[in-house]
Design an enzyme around this catalytic site. Structure first.
Site, PDB file in Angstrom:
ATOM      1  N   LYS A 168      45.242  57.219  22.571  1.00 47.95           N
ATOM      2  CA  LYS A 168      44.930  57.923  21.309  1.00 47.95           C
ATOM      3  C   LYS A 168      44.825  59.425  21.566  1.00 47.95           C
ATOM      4  O   LYS A 168      45.409  60.249  20.864  1.00 47.95           O
ATOM      5  CB  LYS A 168      43.615  57.421  20.724  1.00 47.95           C
ATOM      6  CG  LYS A 168      43.008  58.339  19.657  1.00 47.95           C
ATOM      7  CD  LYS A 168      41.677  57.836  19.157  1.00 47.95           C
ATOM      8  CE  LYS A 168      40.508  58.151  20.006  1.00 47.95           C
ATOM      9  NZ  LYS A 168      39.934  59.507  19.800  1.00 47.95           N
ATOM     10  N   ASN A 169      44.096  59.804  22.615  1.00 50.06           N
ATOM     11  CA  ASN A 169      43.800  61.220  22.845  1.00 50.06           C
ATOM     12  C   ASN A 169      44.987  61.997  23.415  1.00 50.06           C
ATOM     13  O   ASN A 169      44.961  63.222  23.446  1.00 50.06           O
ATOM     14  CB  ASN A 169      42.562  61.356  23.741  1.00 50.06           C
ATOM     15  CG  ASN A 169      41.314  60.946  22.990  1.00 50.06           C
ATOM     16  OD1 ASN A 169      41.354  60.722  21.777  1.00 50.06           O
ATOM     17  ND2 ASN A 169      40.212  60.836  23.689  1.00 50.06           N
TER      18      ASN A 169
ATOM     19  N   ARG B 102      37.986  64.701  13.385  1.00 45.54           N
ATOM     20  CA  ARG B 102      37.798  66.048  13.939  1.00 45.54           C
ATOM     21  C   ARG B 102      39.038  66.543  14.652  1.00 45.54           C
ATOM     22  O   ARG B 102      39.366  67.726  14.657  1.00 45.54           O
ATOM     23  CB  ARG B 102      36.667  66.049  14.946  1.00 45.54           C
ATOM     24  CG  ARG B 102      35.290  65.792  14.420  1.00 45.54           C
ATOM     25  CD  ARG B 102      34.332  65.937  15.568  1.00 45.54           C
ATOM     26  NE  ARG B 102      34.594  67.194  16.233  1.00 45.54           N
ATOM     27  CZ  ARG B 102      34.166  68.361  15.773  1.00 45.54           C
ATOM     28  NH1 ARG B 102      33.476  68.387  14.664  1.00 45.54           N
ATOM     29  NH2 ARG B 102      34.444  69.473  16.382  1.00 45.54           N
TER      30      ARG B 102
ATOM     31  N   CYS C 133      29.205  65.787  13.846  1.00 44.21           N
ATOM     32  CA  CYS C 133      29.694  64.624  14.590  1.00 44.21           C
ATOM     33  C   CYS C 133      28.512  63.899  15.223  1.00 44.21           C
ATOM     34  O   CYS C 133      27.564  64.542  15.682  1.00 44.21           O
ATOM     35  CB  CYS C 133      30.659  65.090  15.682  1.00 44.21           C
ATOM     36  SG  CYS C 133      31.270  63.760  16.702  1.00 44.21           S
TER      37      CYS C 133
ATOM     38  N   ARG D 123      29.779  70.236  18.014  1.00 40.19           N
ATOM     39  CA  ARG D 123      31.157  70.389  18.514  1.00 40.19           C
ATOM     40  C   ARG D 123      31.831  71.592  17.877  1.00 40.19           C
ATOM     41  O   ARG D 123      32.740  71.462  17.055  1.00 40.19           O
ATOM     42  CB  ARG D 123      31.962  69.111  18.265  1.00 40.19           C
ATOM     43  CG  ARG D 123      31.371  67.898  18.964  1.00 40.19           C
ATOM     44  CD  ARG D 123      32.176  66.656  18.728  1.00 40.19           C
ATOM     45  NE  ARG D 123      33.457  66.669  19.405  1.00 40.19           N
ATOM     46  CZ  ARG D 123      34.332  65.654  19.331  1.00 40.19           C
ATOM     47  NH1 ARG D 123      34.046  64.604  18.595  1.00 40.19           N
ATOM     48  NH2 ARG D 123      35.466  65.698  19.961  1.00 40.19           N
TER      49      ARG D 123
ATOM     50  N   ASP E 134      33.679  59.859  27.821  1.00 43.00           N
ATOM     51  CA  ASP E 134      34.078  58.773  26.927  1.00 43.00           C
ATOM     52  C   ASP E 134      33.849  57.387  27.520  1.00 43.00           C
ATOM     53  O   ASP E 134      34.105  56.388  26.851  1.00 43.00           O
ATOM     54  CB  ASP E 134      35.551  58.924  26.525  1.00 43.00           C
ATOM     55  CG  ASP E 134      35.785  60.169  25.673  1.00 43.00           C
ATOM     56  OD1 ASP E 134      36.948  60.565  25.511  1.00 43.00           O
ATOM     57  OD2 ASP E 134      34.785  60.744  25.187  1.00 43.00           O
TER      58      ASP E 134
ATOM     59  N   ARG F 139      38.768  53.002  15.345  1.00 42.77           N
ATOM     60  CA  ARG F 139      39.344  54.337  15.502  1.00 42.77           C
ATOM     61  C   ARG F 139      40.008  54.504  16.855  1.00 42.77           C
ATOM     62  O   ARG F 139      40.897  55.337  17.021  1.00 42.77           O
ATOM     63  CB  ARG F 139      38.263  55.404  15.364  1.00 42.77           C
ATOM     64  CG  ARG F 139      37.569  55.422  14.017  1.00 42.77           C
ATOM     65  CD  ARG F 139      36.694  56.626  13.905  1.00 42.77           C
ATOM     66  NE  ARG F 139      37.480  57.832  14.172  1.00 42.77           N
ATOM     67  CZ  ARG F 139      36.939  59.042  14.241  1.00 42.77           C
ATOM     68  NH1 ARG F 139      35.629  59.167  14.097  1.00 42.77           N
ATOM     69  NH2 ARG F 139      37.692  60.093  14.483  1.00 42.77           N
TER      70      ARG F 139
HETATM   71  C1  EPZ Z   1      38.233  65.599  23.456  1.00 40.06           C
HETATM   72  O1  EPZ Z   1      37.430  66.171  22.422  1.00 40.06           O
HETATM   73  C2  EPZ Z   1      38.332  64.103  23.148  1.00 40.06           C
HETATM   74  N1  EPZ Z   1      38.910  63.915  21.827  1.00 40.06           N
HETATM   75  C3  EPZ Z   1      36.934  63.478  23.171  1.00 40.06           C
HETATM   76  O2  EPZ Z   1      37.083  62.065  23.013  1.00 40.06           O
HETATM   77  C4  EPZ Z   1      36.311  63.714  24.531  1.00 40.06           C
HETATM   78  O3  EPZ Z   1      34.990  63.247  24.510  1.00 40.06           O
HETATM   79  C5  EPZ Z   1      36.297  65.229  24.839  1.00 40.06           C
HETATM   80  O4  EPZ Z   1      37.624  65.778  24.744  1.00 40.06           O
HETATM   81  C6  EPZ Z   1      35.793  65.524  26.239  1.00 40.06           C
HETATM   82  O5  EPZ Z   1      36.528  64.849  27.197  1.00 40.06           O
HETATM   83  C7  EPZ Z   1      40.260  63.932  21.711  1.00 40.06           C
HETATM   84  O6  EPZ Z   1      41.006  64.167  22.638  1.00 40.06           O
HETATM   85  C8  EPZ Z   1      40.814  63.639  20.353  1.00 40.06           C
HETATM   86  P1  EPZ Z   1      36.053  69.445  24.176  1.00 40.06           P
HETATM   87  P2  EPZ Z   1      37.321  67.770  22.276  1.00 40.06           P
HETATM   88  O7  EPZ Z   1      36.538  70.562  23.336  1.00 40.06           O
HETATM   89  O8  EPZ Z   1      38.575  68.409  22.730  1.00 40.06           O
HETATM   90  C9  EPZ Z   1      32.270  72.345  23.792  1.00 40.06           C
HETATM   91  C10 EPZ Z   1      36.774  59.940  22.050  1.00 40.06           C
HETATM   92  O9  EPZ Z   1      35.789  59.198  22.197  1.00 40.06           O
HETATM   93  N2  EPZ Z   1      33.154  73.237  23.035  1.00 40.06           N
HETATM   94  O10 EPZ Z   1      36.686  69.252  25.502  1.00 40.06           O
HETATM   95  O11 EPZ Z   1      36.837  68.026  20.904  1.00 40.06           O
HETATM   96  C11 EPZ Z   1      32.023  71.029  23.058  1.00 40.06           C
HETATM   97  O12 EPZ Z   1      31.013  71.130  22.103  1.00 40.06           O
HETATM   98  C12 EPZ Z   1      36.563  61.455  21.824  1.00 40.06           C
HETATM   99  O13 EPZ Z   1      37.948  59.548  22.100  1.00 40.06           O
HETATM  100  C13 EPZ Z   1      32.680  74.468  22.633  1.00 40.06           C
HETATM  101  O14 EPZ Z   1      31.529  74.838  22.909  1.00 40.06           O
HETATM  102  O15 EPZ Z   1      36.154  68.090  23.326  1.00 40.06           O
HETATM  103  C14 EPZ Z   1      31.688  70.101  24.209  1.00 40.06           C
HETATM  104  O16 EPZ Z   1      30.343  70.236  24.531  1.00 40.06           O
HETATM  105  C15 EPZ Z   1      35.148  61.796  21.516  1.00 40.06           C
HETATM  106  N3  EPZ Z   1      33.515  75.270  21.908  1.00 40.06           N
HETATM  107  C16 EPZ Z   1      32.572  70.621  25.336  1.00 40.06           C
HETATM  108  O17 EPZ Z   1      32.926  71.960  24.995  1.00 40.06           O
HETATM  109  C17 EPZ Z   1      34.816  74.902  21.606  1.00 40.06           C
HETATM  110  O18 EPZ Z   1      35.548  75.673  20.946  1.00 40.06           O
HETATM  111  C18 EPZ Z   1      33.854  69.811  25.564  1.00 40.06           C
HETATM  112  O19 EPZ Z   1      34.471  69.584  24.318  1.00 40.06           O
HETATM  113  C19 EPZ Z   1      35.282  73.659  22.046  1.00 40.06           C
HETATM  114  C20 EPZ Z   1      34.438  72.829  22.760  1.00 40.06           C
END
Ligand code: EPZ
Length: 422
Positions: free
Chosen positions: A22-23, A93, A117, A122, A309, A401
């Site tokens: 999915k991701n 999201r 979320c 996030r 995850d 999902r």
């Molecule tokens: C991706 O989300 C995945 N989703 C998430 O999987 C996964 O948990 C996450 O990466 C971490 O591995 C998809 O790929 C669709 P991040 P993403 O931006 O990209 C902070 C699932 O269960 N951050 O890497 O949204 C954020 O808050 C889902 O399949 C900022 O501060 O995650 C977090 O603490 C859930 N500012 C950290 O970075 C930003 O602009 C990592 O988030 C962006 C992120």
């Protein structure tokens, strides 16, 4: 609304095939916006998030179809409405990952800001920072990100690190924009997740020039044009890891096919630490567990560290450990909605900020529980298969999902899961 009625304890045995990721599929589907024409994506799973992404691309002017053979075709010839509407974006999201490709293709984009979320705060500030570095003017109006680059984007040196390390979809957005920017771009602290490597490999096949794929340093030489393609997305490592934990928690034996162990080294390491046997096999692995579950400490980290995850699924496993374990959630510090639900099943978990102290128990007891997000719901299904009695898992839509027809794949292995619409 669907619920699951799950009988336990059961022992899983047999073989199961992992679906496409999915991701990986979501940012790759968005990247099809970059190349006018018809592309074909293979191994894209049947999930509600994929359906929402298709709906989103259709609303932008694409023609998205699921073929008889399961392929998804995306014709992005007429991207005439670069607006990611709130009514669609609020359902998923990850819709944010159309922002970079739209900006690169249409030189303007309006995308609804993703909302709250269950797994915690996030923000998308790093996404916006990276796109601004490429020359985009970005403002927030009425809940929408409004981005413009009338003269196109220009390559730049961009640091994408944040308070929790790299950002996965932030990297996807900036990379997908930089491939069509004038000149070269360096992305420092890029995410190295296999899903990002898959996106970079897909973009390269479309004609992009990217070096450093798989590392935190990406070098992109902008090109004028990208071309449609046929591409197969990678297997879902989080689904594979979930099946591994299912074999362990039910003291079972599973052959997990279409699973790339190389993407799961941190996970396999933890499984072996708690006494589970993981043997490589052709196109996958065999996971076996008989005895007690030993204790372990887990800290979630960006790839190649232990994935956030799989945190919830491993918490369910360690809840049955023969002593105390500790989990530290370093990516989403509030990602603990499953703790109270597992405690309802007689687990002994104590949360202290981003840390959960797990005092292992002999057995879990069935109880009615509530799924709150995708991976928490997977953990509740695993716990229910190990628990004594009949567990009711509410809000099953969360698991749909990210896991394709999970009960139809676990029941042939010995699970007793009934989906009911109440
Ligand atoms: C991706 O989300 C995945 N989703 C998430 O999987 C996964 O948990 C996450 O990466 C971490 O591995 C998809 O790929 C669709 P991040 P993403 O931006 O990209 C902070 C699932 O269960 N951050 O890497 O949204 C954020 O808050 C889902 O399949 C900022 O501060 O995650 C977090 O603490 C859930 N500012 C950290 O970075 C930003 O602009 C990592 O988030 C962006 C992120």
């Amino acid at each position: 609304m669907d619920i699951f009625r799950i009988e336990g304890p059961v022992r899983l045995s047999g073989s199961v095939k992992v679906k496409g990721s999915k991701n990986a599929a979501l940012p790759i589907m968005a990247a099809m916006l970059l190349a006018p024409g018809k592309s074909t994506l293979k191994s894209v799973p049947y999930l509600s998030d994929i359906t929402v992404c298709s709906e989103l691309l259709n609303s932008l002017g694409c023609k998205v179809a699921r073929e008889q053979n399961g392929d998804i075709t995306i014709d992005s010839t007429d991207v005439n409405n670069p607006v990611g509407d709130y009514e669609i974006v609020r359902k998923m999201r990850a819709s944010i990952c159309i922002l970079g490709p739209l900006l690169a293709r249409c030189r303007k984009a309006q995308v609804s800001m993703p909302g709250g979320c269950a797994i915690g705060d996030r923000p998308v500030d790093i996404h916006l920072r990276g796109l601004r570095e490429l020359g985009a003017q970005i403002s927030i109006k009425n809940g929408y990100i409004v981005a413009e680059a009338p003269n196109g984007l220009t390559g730049s040196e961009i640091f994408l690190g944040g308070p929790f390390g790299s950002t996965v979809l932030g990297t996807a957005n900036v990379l997908s924009a930089a491939v069509l920017a004038k000149g070269s771009t360096i992305i420092e602290s890029a995410a190295c997740e296999p899903e990002i490597t898959d996106l970079a490999n897909c973009l390269t096949k479309m004609g992009a020039k990217i070096k450093g794929i798989g590392s935190p340093h990406l070098y992109i030489e902008g090109v004028n044009e990208l071309y449609p393609l046929e591409y197969q997305v990678i297997a879902d490592r989080i689904e594979a890891g979930t099946f591994m934990a299912a074999a362990a928690i039910t003291r079972g034996e599973l052959k997990i096919e279409n699973c790339r162990l190389v993407d799961l080294m941190a996970v396999v390491d933890k499984l072996r630490n708690v006494g589970v046997t993981v043997e490589s096999a052709d196109h996958g692995c065999v996971v076996t567990h008989k005895g007690t579950i030993k204790t372990a400490d887990i800290t979630t980290q960006p790839y190649p560290g232990f994935p956030t995850d799989l945190q919830a699924q491993f918490m369910a496993l360690l809840a049955l450990g023969d002593g105390n374990s500790v989990i530290i959630e370093k990516i989403f510090p509030d990602r603990y909605m499953h703790v109270a639900e597992l405690n309802r099943m007689a687990a002994n978990l104590r949360k202290e900020g981003p840390v959960v102290i797990i005092a292992g128990v002999e057995k879990l007891m069935a109880a009615p529980v509530m799924a709150s997000d995708l991976r928490a719901s997977a953990a509740l299904v695993l716990a229910a298969m190990a628990a004594e009695g009949t567990t009711i898992v509410n809000r099953v839509y969360h698991i749909d999902r990210g896991y394709e027809k999970i009960e139809e794949r676990l029941n042939p292995l010995g699970a007793k899961i009934v989906r009911e619409n109440v």
